[in-house]
Enzyme design. Sequence first.
Site, PDB file in Angstrom:
ATOM      1  N   HIS A   1       3.692   6.730  -6.856  1.00  0.00           N
ATOM      2  CA  HIS A   1       3.012   7.956  -7.290  1.00  0.00           C
ATOM      3  C   HIS A   1       3.975   9.141  -7.200  1.00  0.00           C
ATOM      4  O   HIS A   1       3.969  10.036  -8.056  1.00  0.00           O
ATOM      5  CB  HIS A   1       1.789   8.185  -6.405  1.00  0.00           C
ATOM      6  CG  HIS A   1       0.672   8.921  -7.077  1.00  0.00           C
ATOM      7  ND1 HIS A   1      -0.549   9.130  -6.477  1.00  0.00           N
ATOM      8  CD2 HIS A   1       0.575   9.515  -8.286  1.00  0.00           C
ATOM      9  CE1 HIS A   1      -1.345   9.804  -7.291  1.00  0.00           C
ATOM     10  NE2 HIS A   1      -0.683  10.053  -8.388  1.00  0.00           N
TER      11      HIS A   1
ATOM     12  N   HIS B   1       1.794   4.354  -2.916  1.00  0.00           N
ATOM     13  CA  HIS B   1       1.891   5.813  -2.766  1.00  0.00           C
ATOM     14  C   HIS B   1       3.264   6.308  -3.227  1.00  0.00           C
ATOM     15  O   HIS B   1       3.384   7.340  -3.889  1.00  0.00           O
ATOM     16  CB  HIS B   1       1.702   6.197  -1.301  1.00  0.00           C
ATOM     17  CG  HIS B   1       0.289   6.227  -0.825  1.00  0.00           C
ATOM     18  ND1 HIS B   1      -0.717   6.889  -1.495  1.00  0.00           N
ATOM     19  CD2 HIS B   1      -0.303   5.698   0.288  1.00  0.00           C
ATOM     20  CE1 HIS B   1      -1.856   6.764  -0.824  1.00  0.00           C
ATOM     21  NE2 HIS B   1      -1.629   6.033   0.249  1.00  0.00           N
TER      22      HIS B   1
ATOM     23  N   HIS C   1       0.836  -1.206   0.000  1.00  0.00           N
ATOM     24  CA  HIS C   1       0.000   0.000   0.000  1.00  0.00           C
ATOM     25  C   HIS C   1       0.871   1.257   0.000  1.00  0.00           C
ATOM     26  O   HIS C   1       0.720   2.136  -0.862  1.00  0.00           O
ATOM     27  CB  HIS C   1      -0.915  -0.017   1.233  1.00  0.00           C
ATOM     28  CG  HIS C   1      -1.827   1.167   1.336  1.00  0.00           C
ATOM     29  ND1 HIS C   1      -3.156   1.105   1.018  1.00  0.00           N
ATOM     30  CD2 HIS C   1      -1.600   2.451   1.722  1.00  0.00           C
ATOM     31  CE1 HIS C   1      -3.720   2.293   1.192  1.00  0.00           C
ATOM     32  NE2 HIS C   1      -2.783   3.137   1.633  1.00  0.00           N
ATOM     33  N   GLU C   2       1.773   1.350   0.964  1.00  0.00           N
ATOM     34  CA  GLU C   2       2.614   2.550   1.055  1.00  0.00           C
ATOM     35  C   GLU C   2       3.577   2.638  -0.132  1.00  0.00           C
ATOM     36  O   GLU C   2       3.914   3.734  -0.591  1.00  0.00           O
ATOM     37  CB  GLU C   2       3.376   2.570   2.384  1.00  0.00           C
ATOM     38  CG  GLU C   2       2.488   2.558   3.621  1.00  0.00           C
ATOM     39  CD  GLU C   2       1.400   3.627   3.624  1.00  0.00           C
ATOM     40  OE1 GLU C   2       1.594   4.688   2.990  1.00  0.00           O
ATOM     41  OE2 GLU C   2       0.345   3.393   4.244  1.00  0.00           O
TER      42      GLU C   2
END
Length: 688
Positions: free
Chosen positions: A484, A481, A477-478
């Site tokens: 991105h 990010h 999940h992190e």
Amino acid sequence: MNPFYTTYNYIPFDKIAESDYEPAILKGIEEEEKEIAAIVDNPETPTFSNTIEALEQSGQLLGKVTDVFFNLLSAETNDFLDELAQKVSPILSEHSNNIKFNERLFNRVKKVYETHAACKFSDLNEEQTMLLNNCYDSFIRHGANLPNEQKKRFREITAELSVLSLQFSQNKLKDTNDFFLHITNPVELEGLPESSIDLAKETAKERNMDGYVFTLQAPSYIPFLTYSSRRDLRQKMYMAYNTMGTHDNGNSNMLIVEKIVNLHRELAQILGFNTYAEYALLQRMAENPTKVYNLLYSLIDAYMPTARTEVQAVEELYYKDNGISPSALSADDSRRFMPWDFSYYSNKLKESKFNINSEMLRPYFQLSKVKEGVFGLATKLYGITFRKKTDVPVYHPDVEVYEVIDKDGSFLALFYCDFHPRASKKAGAWMTAFKEQWRSRDGENSRPQVSIVMNFSKPTENKPALLTLGEVETFLHEFGHSLHGIFANTTYRSLSGTNVYWDFVELPSQFMENFATEKDFLNTFAVHYQTGEKIPQELIDRIIQSRNFNAAYACMRQVSFGLLDMAFYTLTDEFKTDLISFERQAWKQAMLLPEVEGTCMTTQFSHIMAGGYSAGYYSYKWAEVLDADAFSLFKQKGIFDQETAQNFRDNILSKGGTEHPMQLYKRFRGQEPTIDALLLRNGISQTQ
């Protein structure tokens, strides 16, 4: 010389002293004030270049120091930094307000906006148009058109909110650190796995105590609630965790919550909105509270019947295992099924149905191997590579740094990883940046410095760091990010990386979680830490079979948080009600477990009180619809399909906030998202 005044390629943590922050912040404010004065004193006609771009490029020193300061405040704080944050936050808020309330500056921005709006922005590209619109809207949303008396009140509100959000976070961290469960009798460890016991022993040793110490940090708390067969101790841990911020011990957040909610409402109403949610959602994909509630209620309709069945099965196991007839119990009988029973019996039920639990998987998820797997996934998808750097200073010995290299050999980013809990670090997991990407006026692409901060199970005296599947999902999940931020390729910093609509920012992160239960991904790294044996295929099959276990319950839990958030921020009148009663009423439509007297979620709900998710917690479910729909394309094409990955990179990951997110999504997917893929993935529907 103050390190922040120098030019450096990476943050000189080895040279920065605590005494450097305050003067650098004050100097940064002073420099930006001069830059703003130069913009407003420019005798030339206001243009996109001499006003909007000039404003975008102002405040570089201030951004440089505050990026480091506030990141460390979350990841490696101390009393000095906490006190300094309380001191400088109102100063920074006042400085921001001085810019937004500068009438001469706003008049220039307005002139540029009206000039380009007159020709429908045809003379600007998409990114320039977005920057101009954001800049103009930012002034309006910060009260540039308000009369002077209301501007004064707006200043007071924003200054007070900046302090209150800090106090909220600091109180939560103090309450987290203040509690511990000290066990000296090994009998009281019954049911706990070896990994949990080893960690508790290490924690006790760190505190110069005998026996075993369990804390409210996730790697300690979650296994305790899941595996301890001592119901009395589970209750003790549960109550400590779920009453954080409610005690009269100097760390209470009860009054702070009331103030934060009322200040948000007042701020919105000063600007002409009925509620804070209406104000916040204007710059979200959801657009308004009605659409948010429509999403939340549609999820309740779709998931609640299954969720009730899931919870009933766990409850029945509890009563059966304890030889209790629920019909014979009074309403206040202490033997009734309670929330501190749910994780324990849910895990037992999962074991009985699928012969699998988190501890069974730990030996195959050694952190060093998981890193190889996650980094290797990015290599398979995007062709990028990660090279460990040992010559880059770090803010704590636990932190690792990697250089990220693109498939053409060019430098993409610096990547910091901070994996383990400590008393100086907030709970949870997050991605942030010490420096964001942008392009200078001469065309140089200034690459980002991205960081992920987590609280994973630590190595012990006898074992390396071994993760649960849930922690692997958190890593992914992190990392999503981070991609991105790493792939950011925009001109303007304020539109770079994760600077997107709040209900779009979770798409790249939640998208990556999908890989955690894909056998082709697990086979790339999951080997037993002692034998080197690959994770058995039948174990992978059990992971896949069990991935929707209690998925509907988990959905309703997230929906309940979304309802609570919206209840606070759709208030039109002053919040004066008893906080706990308000909370109970707000989320009752999605609640499945018994309420416990004295517990309160809101006083520790950092996301909506101190983390930027005010009127935005629904974003996780909104983005889940997007991520399921997006990953369904990879399932069609192949989960490692590089052409689809390049499409995702080009249209989502590299674009930041340069266009409206729905435009970006449709360009990637070829259509608007539907809820169908999510229902299929969660096993709620069988056909798409």
